[in-house]
Design a protein around this motif. Structure first.
Motif, PDB file in Angstrom:
ATOM      1  N   ILE A 271       1.137  -1.368   0.119  1.00  0.00           N
ATOM      2  CA  ILE A 271       0.370   0.161  -0.800  1.00  0.00           C
ATOM      3  C   ILE A 271       0.482   1.552   0.259  1.00  0.00           C
ATOM      4  O   ILE A 271       1.513   1.604   0.961  1.00  0.00           O
ATOM      5  CB  ILE A 271      -0.789   0.303   1.065  1.00  0.00           C
ATOM      6  CG1 ILE A 271      -1.819  -0.812   1.313  1.00  0.00           C
ATOM      7  CG2 ILE A 271      -2.055   1.351   1.331  1.00  0.00           C
ATOM      8  CD1 ILE A 271      -3.194  -0.862   0.246  1.00  0.00           C
ATOM      9  N   ARG A 272       0.363   2.447  -0.780  1.00  0.00           N
ATOM     10  CA  ARG A 272       1.010   3.251  -0.881  1.00  0.00           C
ATOM     11  C   ARG A 272       0.363   4.319  -1.184  1.00  0.00           C
ATOM     12  O   ARG A 272       0.194   4.757  -2.309  1.00  0.00           O
ATOM     13  CB  ARG A 272       2.320   3.424  -1.892  1.00  0.00           C
ATOM     14  CG  ARG A 272       2.856   4.573  -1.458  1.00  0.00           C
ATOM     15  CD  ARG A 272       4.679   5.102  -1.968  1.00  0.00           C
ATOM     16  NE  ARG A 272       5.283   5.913  -2.442  1.00  0.00           N
ATOM     17  CZ  ARG A 272       5.883   6.647  -1.906  1.00  0.00           C
ATOM     18  NH1 ARG A 272       5.864   6.529  -0.543  1.00  0.00           N
ATOM     19  NH2 ARG A 272       6.148   8.148  -2.046  1.00  0.00           N
ATOM     20  N   ILE A 273      -0.123   5.194  -0.005  1.00  0.00           N
ATOM     21  CA  ILE A 273      -1.520   5.900  -0.363  1.00  0.00           C
ATOM     22  C   ILE A 273      -0.531   7.651  -0.073  1.00  0.00           C
ATOM     23  O   ILE A 273       0.007   7.965   0.891  1.00  0.00           O
ATOM     24  CB  ILE A 273      -2.271   6.366   0.099  1.00  0.00           C
ATOM     25  CG1 ILE A 273      -3.548   4.773  -0.695  1.00  0.00           C
ATOM     26  CG2 ILE A 273      -3.716   6.732  -0.435  1.00  0.00           C
ATOM     27  CD1 ILE A 273      -4.387   3.945   0.754  1.00  0.00           C
ATOM     28  N   VAL A 274      -0.719   8.709  -1.330  1.00  0.00           N
ATOM     29  CA  VAL A 274       0.206   9.690  -0.964  1.00  0.00           C
ATOM     30  C   VAL A 274      -0.824  10.957  -0.927  1.00  0.00           C
ATOM     31  O   VAL A 274      -1.584  11.313  -1.985  1.00  0.00           O
ATOM     32  CB  VAL A 274       1.491   9.953  -2.540  1.00  0.00           C
ATOM     33  CG1 VAL A 274       1.784  11.055  -2.109  1.00  0.00           C
ATOM     34  CG2 VAL A 274       2.237   8.349  -2.382  1.00  0.00           C
ATOM     35  N   LEU A 275      -0.642  12.252  -0.247  1.00  0.00           N
ATOM     36  CA  LEU A 275      -1.207  12.943   0.035  1.00  0.00           C
ATOM     37  C   LEU A 275       0.199  13.912  -0.200  1.00  0.00           C
ATOM     38  O   LEU A 275       0.939  14.242   0.320  1.00  0.00           O
ATOM     39  CB  LEU A 275      -1.638  13.306   1.231  1.00  0.00           C
ATOM     40  CG  LEU A 275      -3.026  11.626   1.800  1.00  0.00           C
ATOM     41  CD1 LEU A 275      -3.236  12.260   3.283  1.00  0.00           C
ATOM     42  CD2 LEU A 275      -3.897  12.450   0.851  1.00  0.00           C
ATOM     43  N   GLU A 276      -0.450  15.013  -0.884  1.00  0.00           N
ATOM     44  CA  GLU A 276       0.761  15.697  -1.381  1.00  0.00           C
ATOM     45  C   GLU A 276       0.563  16.695  -0.591  1.00  0.00           C
ATOM     46  O   GLU A 276      -0.927  17.768  -1.074  1.00  0.00           O
ATOM     47  CB  GLU A 276       0.861  16.721  -2.712  1.00  0.00           C
ATOM     48  CG  GLU A 276       1.503  15.073  -3.813  1.00  0.00           C
ATOM     49  CD  GLU A 276       1.895  15.758  -4.918  1.00  0.00           C
ATOM     50  OE1 GLU A 276       1.870  16.898  -5.388  1.00  0.00           O
ATOM     51  OE2 GLU A 276       1.849  14.323  -6.395  1.00  0.00           O
ATOM     52  N   LEU A 277       1.224  17.835  -0.060  1.00  0.00           N
ATOM     53  CA  LEU A 277       0.775  19.173   0.981  1.00  0.00           C
ATOM     54  C   LEU A 277       1.573  20.056   0.727  1.00  0.00           C
ATOM     55  O   LEU A 277       2.496  20.522   0.266  1.00  0.00           O
ATOM     56  CB  LEU A 277       1.560  18.794   2.408  1.00  0.00           C
ATOM     57  CG  LEU A 277       1.608  17.647   3.208  1.00  0.00           C
ATOM     58  CD1 LEU A 277       2.243  17.628   4.954  1.00  0.00           C
ATOM     59  CD2 LEU A 277       0.279  16.156   3.030  1.00  0.00           C
ATOM     60  N   ARG A 278       1.099  21.391   1.033  1.00  0.00           N
ATOM     61  CA  ARG A 278       0.958  22.483   0.756  1.00  0.00           C
ATOM     62  C   ARG A 278       2.417  23.072   1.551  1.00  0.00           C
ATOM     63  O   ARG A 278       3.150  22.596   2.811  1.00  0.00           O
ATOM     64  CB  ARG A 278       0.556  23.635   1.742  1.00  0.00           C
ATOM     65  CG  ARG A 278      -0.614  23.823   0.195  1.00  0.00           C
ATOM     66  CD  ARG A 278      -1.864  25.150   0.460  1.00  0.00           C
ATOM     67  NE  ARG A 278      -3.528  24.486   0.101  1.00  0.00           N
ATOM     68  CZ  ARG A 278      -3.408  25.170  -0.949  1.00  0.00           C
ATOM     69  NH1 ARG A 278      -2.386  25.794  -1.222  1.00  0.00           N
ATOM     70  NH2 ARG A 278      -4.309  25.019  -1.626  1.00  0.00           N
ATOM     71  N   ARG A 279       3.257  23.754   1.621  1.00  0.00           N
ATOM     72  CA  ARG A 279       4.710  24.107   1.926  1.00  0.00           C
ATOM     73  C   ARG A 279       3.951  25.148   3.762  1.00  0.00           C
ATOM     74  O   ARG A 279       2.648  25.350   4.329  1.00  0.00           O
ATOM     75  CB  ARG A 279       4.575  25.543   1.529  1.00  0.00           C
ATOM     76  CG  ARG A 279       5.907  25.040   0.337  1.00  0.00           C
ATOM     77  CD  ARG A 279       6.103  26.752  -0.071  1.00  0.00           C
ATOM     78  NE  ARG A 279       7.459  25.932  -0.877  1.00  0.00           N
ATOM     79  CZ  ARG A 279       8.195  25.432  -1.582  1.00  0.00           C
ATOM     80  NH1 ARG A 279       9.842  25.235  -0.385  1.00  0.00           N
ATOM     81  NH2 ARG A 279       9.165  25.634  -2.495  1.00  0.00           N
ATOM     82  N   ASN A 280       4.944  24.113   4.514  1.00  0.00           N
ATOM     83  CA  ASN A 280       4.628  25.136   5.895  1.00  0.00           C
ATOM     84  C   ASN A 280       3.648  24.299   6.897  1.00  0.00           C
ATOM     85  O   ASN A 280       2.645  24.712   7.275  1.00  0.00           O
ATOM     86  CB  ASN A 280       4.820  26.462   6.160  1.00  0.00           C
ATOM     87  CG  ASN A 280       6.126  26.936   5.687  1.00  0.00           C
ATOM     88  OD1 ASN A 280       7.064  26.213   5.984  1.00  0.00           O
ATOM     89  ND2 ASN A 280       6.004  28.336   5.121  1.00  0.00           N
ATOM     90  N   ALA A 281       2.725  23.069   5.916  1.00  0.00           N
ATOM     91  CA  ALA A 281       1.096  22.558   6.803  1.00  0.00           C
ATOM     92  C   ALA A 281       1.170  22.047   7.776  1.00  0.00           C
ATOM     93  O   ALA A 281       2.865  21.760   8.106  1.00  0.00           O
ATOM     94  CB  ALA A 281       1.587  21.292   5.465  1.00  0.00           C
ATOM     95  N   ASP A 282       0.581  21.626   8.867  1.00  0.00           N
ATOM     96  CA  ASP A 282       0.543  21.214   9.920  1.00  0.00           C
ATOM     97  C   ASP A 282       0.358  19.681   9.858  1.00  0.00           C
ATOM     98  O   ASP A 282      -1.141  19.476   9.610  1.00  0.00           O
ATOM     99  CB  ASP A 282      -0.577  22.282  10.612  1.00  0.00           C
ATOM    100  CG  ASP A 282      -0.565  22.129  12.142  1.00  0.00           C
ATOM    101  OD1 ASP A 282       0.433  20.617  12.485  1.00  0.00           O
ATOM    102  OD2 ASP A 282      -1.163  22.848  12.725  1.00  0.00           O
TER     103      ASP A 282
END
Length: 754
Positions: free
Chosen positions: A303-314
């Motif tokens: 399994i590999r589910i990827v969430l790409e984040l904004r800069r400086n995400a909490d």
């Protein structure tokens, strides 16, 4: 033949028939046996595969052939249920130890179904052969007739490990269900050995070996402290989480990522897609702005589910949000129900190990009794052959002097010499003393001449010595429980060494996921809904630029704040609440989202009478009018509640709401008037202050006397800030309300005929 009518109570027949049906489903279909941990369909599939010779070292065979043999010989039910059982036993993401080696498309962890049985092939796993089906030829289990008494099938398989724990079980019977999580093979073996050393072991001590469930999908059990109670009682809830780790961007062009590498066991199947859809929903609903993109990069490797984040995400808040709002944290309900001693029983961890250990002891006892019996037979035969080799000349003389095989055999067993010709009286006298057993005599008569070679005689004596050793060994095992225990432990240790594996699921005590709401910048927005029920939120500036178009195209337009709740009153007498934040924002030309999909409102059975923001209700009164002419005023503060759906008013049987109106409480209702219009054309105008204030749980008072079969169709208000209607077009002419005579409440009104 005369017929006899039996009179009986119908309820008694129904009760007996239903109990028989329920017990059949419970014991013969849905629940596993505690001894081998298998349901009847699973047991029959594995036995049919063994009978077909589908061992691990043989080629795969079409699944359709396996299903056909199982259905035709042992399991007279639908082929789909048999094939489904075969498929599940092959899937390594559902079973701790897969029992079937599949070839072809047997489905995926993401919920893809298996190919049709005519396309897939299967055979037994080596593990299944050695641990589940070994020694079937040694009378280790009982056999019973199949459904048409043409074949024999095992009552239970001689499984040498507690399969109920290792592979778990799921099943729905009549009035009961079983749900047992899979466990680690090595830990379970250690637990069984600990129980054998100390039958009075406590659950807490047993859990030093069997630490908890071990799901094939990995993940984390976050309520480890509750496992002891679950294993003692046999039921409870395990909280599962997926594993998430943060990947820092390596290049400026890349983004930081939150990667899910292990999922809760309950998420396998369609719930993976549901999880991704829920994440997308969090983005669309603006619950989080930290996620830029979500993608599923899972493959055969895992399994590999990827969430790409904004800069400086909490990241920490985002993880908690995923646990709280999606199935990345889920509950596995445990109910360790199985068939024990022929009836369903809720079992503890110790109970399962205890039942299986007794069963394993019984299997090994029957095995060694069979082996001992066989060796004793061989001992008898070998003794006869050794004795015969010492007097081989006499044996040959008996054979040469016999007229038939029967005469020779009688001489060897009983010493009968009357029908045999001997060379000397001495030989005859010696022959009369012979007393071989039936089996020894048969073996001597079947002995080949090459066995008379000196080396062969020595080999015969060595075989006899080996048989004596085996007999001593088997008798020791059967007569001394300590020896049997040693054999059982050695057997279990061998299985653990060959097939044991490292734990996949992590056990811990984690705090509940808490998501602090981010401060929202309060601003004015406009809720709009068209005549088809599609709704959305518009920016105030968008509304002001296109006000004319909005007024023309939308049935409901409500000015509110983005922190408000929208209150929806319907003709069924209920009020639904929907947070403005939960309603998707859109552009003017966007279609919007059906209100049914956002709240509890059901457009098929409910008609909307009023939509208003909760902050307006706080400062106002609500006027309720029903079709049966019941009226009342209710303080709007009564509708400031937490529930999504509440009863807005009490209705008499068969009555419905005709209208709900907001009446401002700022200036009072002294000069306001209400005009009630009935279906038959009667109009009644009276002061609004004559309407009594009631609680929302009251029916109200009668506002207008109605003719039989008549009902209130519309109401109008004059002198009210929110709605001032001085006239209407009625029967193609203007009707001015001030010209209708002012009467009191509960009047008949006047009929307008024009």
């Amino acid at each position: 033949m005369s017929e006899q009518i039996i009179k009986t109570e119908f309820s008694d027949i129904m009760q007996k028939s239903y109990i028989d049906y329920a017990m059949s489903v419970i014991c013969q279909r849905a629940l596993p046996d505690v001894r081998d941990g298998l349901k009847p369909v699973q047991r029959r599939v594995l036995y049919a595969m063994q009978e077909l010779g589908l061992s691990a070292d043989k080629p795969h065979r079409k699944s359709a052939r396996i299903v056909g043999d199982t259905m035709g010989k042992y399991h007279p039910h639908g082929d789909s249920s048999i094939y489904e059982a075969l498929v599940v036993m092959e899937q390594d993401f559902k079973k701790g130890m897969p029992l079937v080696d599949g070839h072809g498309n047997f489905g995926s962890i993401e919920g893809d179904g298996a190919a049709a049985m005519r396309y897939t092939e299967a055979k037994l796993q080596k593990f299944t052969q050695e641990v589940y089906l070994a020694d079937m030829d040694k009378n280790v289990v009982d056999f019973q007739s199949n459904f048409d008494e043409t074949e024999k099938e095992p009552v239970v398989l001689p499984v040498r490990i507690p399969n109920l724990l290792i592979n778990g079980a799921e099943g729905i019977a009549v009035g009961m269900t079983t749900s047992i999580p899979p466990h680690n093979l090595s830990e379970v073996v250690d637990g069984v050995k600990a129980y054998m050393d100390n039958p009075d072991i406590t659950t807490e001590e047993l859990m030093e070996y069997v630490k908890g469930p071990d799901f094939p999908t990995g993940g984390i059990v976050v309520n480890q402290k509750e496992l002891k109670n679950i294993y003692e009682t046999g039921s409870g809830k395990m909280k599962l989480r997926g594993k998430v780790h943060f990947e820092k961007a390596k290049k400026r062009s890349e983004r930081d990522k939150l990667v899910i590498t292990e999922i809760p066991y309950t998420m396998i199947g369609a719930n993976i897609s549901k999880f991704i859809a829920d994440v997308v929903g969090l983005i669309e609903n603006k619950t989080t702005s930290d996620i830029v993109d979500v993608s599923n990069e899972s493959s055969k490797e895992g399994i590999r589910i990827v969430l790409e984040l904004r800069r400086n995400a909490d990241v920490e808040r985002l993880e908690n949000l995923l646990y709280k709002k999606t199935r990345l944290e889920d509950t596995f309900g445990v109910n360790m129900l199985a068939i024990a001693n022929g009836r369903p029983e809720l079992l503890s961890l110790k109970d399962i190990i205890s039942y299986h250990t007794r069963f394993h002891y019984e299997v090994l006892t029957r095995k060694y009794e069979t082996l001992l019996k066989k060796e004793l037979e061989q001992k008898e035969i070998k003794e006869g052959l050794i004795k015969a080799s010492d007097m081989i000349d006499l044996i040959i003389e008996i054979l040469r002097g016999s007229k038939s095989l029967k005469d020779a055999k009688s001489c060897l067993i009983h010493g009968e010499t009357d029908n045999i010709t001997f060379k000397t009286q001495k030989s005859k006298k010696e022959a009369s003393k012979l007393c071989f057993t039936e089996k020894q005599a048969s073996a001597i008569l079947e002995m080949r001449l090459y066995r008379l070679i000196g080396l062969e005689i020595m080999a015969l004596q060595e075989e006899y010595a080996e048989i004596l050793k085996k007999i001593d060994k088997y008798q020791d095992i059967l007569e001394h429980p300590a020896s049997m225990k040693k054999v059982m432990k050695k057997d279990l240790e061998k299985i653990k060494k060959i097939y044991g594996f490292e734990r996949k699921t992590e056990l811990t005590n984690a705090k509940a996921a808490v998501v602090k709401a981010l401060p929202i910048e309060e601003k004015e927005v406009v809720f709009v809904m068209d005549r088809f029920g599609y709704s959305k939120i518009l920016d105030k500036s968008t509304y002001e630029r296109n006000e004319e178009t909005v007024l023309k195209e939308y049935r409901h337009i409500v000015h509110c704040m983005n922190t408000d709740k929208v209150c929806v009153f319907t003709d069924t007498g209920v009020m639904h609440q929907i947070k403005v934040q939960d309603i998707p924002s859109g552009r003017l030309r966007d279609k919007g989202t059906p209100l049914d999909n956002i709240g509890n409102y059901d457009s098929r059975n409910e008609q909307i009478l009023l939509i208003a923001p909760d902050r307006v209700l706080k400062e106002s009164s609500l006027l309720f009018v029903t079709a049966a002419s019941m009226v009342k005023l209710v303080d709007g503060a009564e509708f400031i509640v937490q529930k999504k759906t509440v009863a807005a008013t009490k209705l008499a049987e068969g009555d419905t709401l005709t209208a709900v109106r907001i009446v401002s409480a700022k200036e009072g209702i002294t000069n306001a008037q209400i005009i009630m219009q009935s279906e038959e054309g009667y109009f009644l105008r009276f002061p609004l202050e004559e309407v009594t204030r009631k609680k929302k749980g009251a029916i109200g008072i009668r506002g207008m006397k109605l003719q039989e079969q008549d009902h209130v169709k519309h109401i109008y208000l004059t002198g009210v800030e929110e709605e001032d209607t001085p006239s209407i077009i009625y029967k193609e002419k203007e009707l001015v309300f001030s010209k209708i005579r002012l009467m009191g409440r509960d009047g008949k009104g006047v009929k307008v005929r024009r």
